[in-house]
Design a protein around this motif. Sequence first.
Motif, short mmCIF file in Angstrom:
data_model
loop_
_atom_site.label_atom_id
_atom_site.label_comp_id
_atom_site.label_asym_id
_atom_site.label_seq_id
_atom_site.Cartn_x
_atom_site.Cartn_y
_atom_site.Cartn_z
N ASP A 285 0.87 -1.19 0.00
CA ASP A 285 0.00 0.00 0.00
C ASP A 285 0.90 1.23 0.00
O ASP A 285 1.67 1.45 0.95
CB ASP A 285 -0.88 -0.02 1.26
N LEU A 286 0.80 2.04 -1.04
CA LEU A 286 1.68 3.23 -1.17
C LEU A 286 1.44 4.24 -0.05
O LEU A 286 2.25 5.12 0.17
CB LEU A 286 1.46 3.89 -2.53
N CYS A 287 0.33 4.09 0.66
CA CYS A 287 0.06 5.01 1.79
C CYS A 287 0.79 4.55 3.05
O CYS A 287 0.75 5.24 4.08
CB CYS A 287 -1.45 5.11 2.04
N ASN A 288 1.46 3.40 2.98
CA ASN A 288 2.21 2.88 4.15
C ASN A 288 3.69 3.10 3.90
O ASN A 288 4.36 2.28 3.27
CB ASN A 288 1.89 1.39 4.33
N TYR A 289 4.23 4.22 4.35
CA TYR A 289 5.61 4.60 4.03
C TYR A 289 6.61 3.54 4.47
O TYR A 289 7.50 3.17 3.70
CB TYR A 289 5.98 5.95 4.64
N GLU A 290 6.47 3.05 5.70
CA GLU A 290 7.45 2.07 6.23
C GLU A 290 7.47 0.81 5.35
O GLU A 290 8.53 0.31 4.97
CB GLU A 290 7.11 1.68 7.68
N ALA A 291 6.29 0.35 4.98
CA ALA A 291 6.23 -0.87 4.15
C ALA A 291 6.87 -0.60 2.79
O ALA A 291 7.60 -1.43 2.24
CB ALA A 291 4.77 -1.30 3.97
N LEU A 292 6.62 0.56 2.25
CA LEU A 292 7.15 0.93 0.93
C LEU A 292 8.67 1.03 1.00
O LEU A 292 9.40 0.47 0.16
CB LEU A 292 6.55 2.27 0.51
N GLU A 293 9.17 1.68 2.05
CA GLU A 293 10.63 1.86 2.22
C GLU A 293 11.32 0.49 2.32
O GLU A 293 12.30 0.22 1.63
CB GLU A 293 10.88 2.66 3.49
N HIS A 294 10.72 -0.39 3.10
CA HIS A 294 11.32 -1.74 3.29
C HIS A 294 11.28 -2.52 1.97
O HIS A 294 12.27 -3.16 1.57
CB HIS A 294 10.55 -2.48 4.38
N ALA A 295 10.16 -2.42 1.27
CA ALA A 295 9.98 -3.21 0.04
C ALA A 295 10.99 -2.82 -1.03
O ALA A 295 11.42 -3.64 -1.84
CB ALA A 295 8.56 -3.03 -0.49
N LEU A 296 11.40 -1.55 -1.03
CA LEU A 296 12.28 -1.06 -2.11
C LEU A 296 13.75 -1.14 -1.75
O LEU A 296 14.61 -0.77 -2.56
CB LEU A 296 11.89 0.38 -2.49
N GLU A 297 14.06 -1.63 -0.57
CA GLU A 297 15.46 -1.66 -0.11
C GLU A 297 16.38 -2.39 -1.09
O GLU A 297 17.49 -1.95 -1.35
CB GLU A 297 15.54 -2.37 1.25
N LYS A 298 15.91 -3.46 -1.70
CA LYS A 298 16.80 -4.30 -2.50
C LYS A 298 16.68 -4.06 -4.01
O LYS A 298 17.20 -4.80 -4.82
CB LYS A 298 16.51 -5.79 -2.21
N VAL A 299 15.96 -2.99 -4.40
CA VAL A 299 15.76 -2.76 -5.84
C VAL A 299 17.09 -2.30 -6.47
O VAL A 299 17.77 -1.41 -5.97
CB VAL A 299 14.68 -1.68 -6.07
N LYS A 300 17.46 -2.93 -7.61
CA LYS A 300 18.73 -2.63 -8.29
C LYS A 300 18.60 -1.32 -9.08
O LYS A 300 17.69 -1.17 -9.87
CB LYS A 300 19.05 -3.75 -9.30
N ASN A 301 19.48 -0.36 -8.82
CA ASN A 301 19.54 0.87 -9.64
C ASN A 301 18.16 1.43 -10.00
O ASN A 301 17.84 1.57 -11.19
CB ASN A 301 20.28 0.61 -10.97
N ASN B 30 -6.00 8.72 -0.29
CA ASN B 30 -5.28 7.74 -1.10
C ASN B 30 -4.41 8.40 -2.17
O ASN B 30 -3.22 8.08 -2.32
CB ASN B 30 -6.29 6.80 -1.80
N ASN B 31 -4.99 9.33 -2.92
CA ASN B 31 -4.26 9.86 -4.08
C ASN B 31 -3.13 10.80 -3.69
O ASN B 31 -2.12 10.89 -4.40
CB ASN B 31 -5.24 10.56 -5.04
N LEU B 32 -3.26 11.48 -2.55
CA LEU B 32 -2.21 12.44 -2.17
C LEU B 32 -1.16 11.81 -1.26
O LEU B 32 0.04 12.03 -1.43
CB LEU B 32 -2.84 13.68 -1.54
#
Length: 347
Positions: free
Chosen positions: A65-81, A107-109
Motif C-alpha cells: 500500500d503506497l500510503c504505508n511509508y514504512e512498508a514501501l521503504e522496506h519493500a524497495l530496499e533491494k531494488v537494483k539501480n 489515497n491519491n495524495l
Amino acid sequence: MATKNTSTIIVTGGAGYIGSHTIIELLQQTDYEVLSIDNFSNSTPATFDRIESITGKQIKNLNVDLCNYEALEHALEKVKNPMGIIHFAAFKSVGDSVNMPLTYYHNNLESLINLLKISEKYAIKNFIFSSSCSVYGNVESLPVTEDTPFAKAESPYAHTKQIGEDILINYVKSNPTFKTVLLRYFNPVGAHNSGLNGELSKDKPNNLVPFITQSAAGILPPLTVFGDDYDTRDGSCIRDYIHVSDIADAHVKAMEYIVNNKQKNNTSIFNLGTGNGVTVFEVIKAFEKVTEQTLNYKVGARRPGDVIKIYANNNLAKQELQWEPKNGLDEMMLSAWKWQVNISPKK
Ligand code: WQD
C-alpha cells in the motif's frame, strides 16, 4: 550483444489498466528492468499472466500500500539501480470521488507524497505522474493547451490531480536535480491489439466504454446515457477518447525524454489526447458500426461532477515527445469489443 540495462523503472499500479499496457510497451521498446508496485485495490495478479502471454516476460510485483511509508521503504530496499518511477496508482472514478472525497484525498495524495520521500531516500530522479484532463474543469476555450488556466475542479478526483501537479511543481523547485513529466490523459479506452489485455476493474465499471462492452455482452443492464440536454451538437457530453496503447507509448517516450535530458526545464506537462472531441452518442454509433450490432441504451439524468466538453490540443506532446496517436475511434471500439469477447463467458 548490447549490455543489459540494469536500471529499474518502478511502475506503481502496474496491474491496472494503463499501468499494464505501459509495462508491455516498456518491455517491448526498451531494455529497462521493470518492477510493479500494486496492492490490487482495483486489479488482480492475473494481469501479470496476461503481460507474460504478450511479452514472454515475467514481471515482479510488490504488493504494498503506497500510503504505508514504512512498508514501501522496506519493500524497495533491494531494488537494483532504481532510475525512475511511473506513478499510475490512484483511485480514478469521477462519480465515486463525489461520494467518497476523503478516501480520494487520502489515497491519491498520501501515495504521491510517500513516493516523493522514497525518491529522495533512494536517489530516484525521474518521475512521471499520471495526471488527467479533468484538471481543466469546465473551460470555455477548446481545445485546451497545457497553458489553459484551470477552472474549478468538478470533482474531488479532479481536485486530487490538480493538487498532485502542484505538489510536484513545488517539489521540483526545492529539488532542482529532480525531473518530472506530468501527463494529462484525456479518456483512455480500448485494449491491446492482441486481445490479450484490456480494462478489467474489480468492481462494476464507472467509465463509458467498459460499460458499453459489458452491457453489449449481457453482463450489465442497458447503458444509461447521463444526460442528452447539454449544450453540445447532439446534447451529450464531449470527450477526447484515446487508445490506451497510444497513452502507454507516450510514457515510454516521456521517460526517454527525461533520461536523454531533452527537457527545457525540470517539469514538463503534456496533453495526451487525439485532439478530436467526440460525443457519447457518437461513441455508441462507432461501437455499433464496428461490431455490427445495435446497442440497447436509455437516456437518464446528468451525472454530478461531469464536465460538459473537453478535448486536447496535443501539439506539444507530438513535437517534444515525437509522439503520435496511431488509433482512431473505430480501432478503440473494436479492440475494446475484442477484449470483452475474449473475457466473456462463452455462450
Ligand atoms: C465519459 C462520458 C459520462 C458512463 C475519465 C476517467 C478519469 C479521467 C478522465 C484519466 C461522460 C458518460 C459514462 C455511463 C455515460 N481519466 N457516461 N454513461 O468521467 O470523462 O473521466 O476520464 O485520468 O479517470 O474516469 O469518463 O467514461 O466516466 O465518462 O453516459 O454509464 O460518458 O457522463 O459524459 P470521465 P467516463
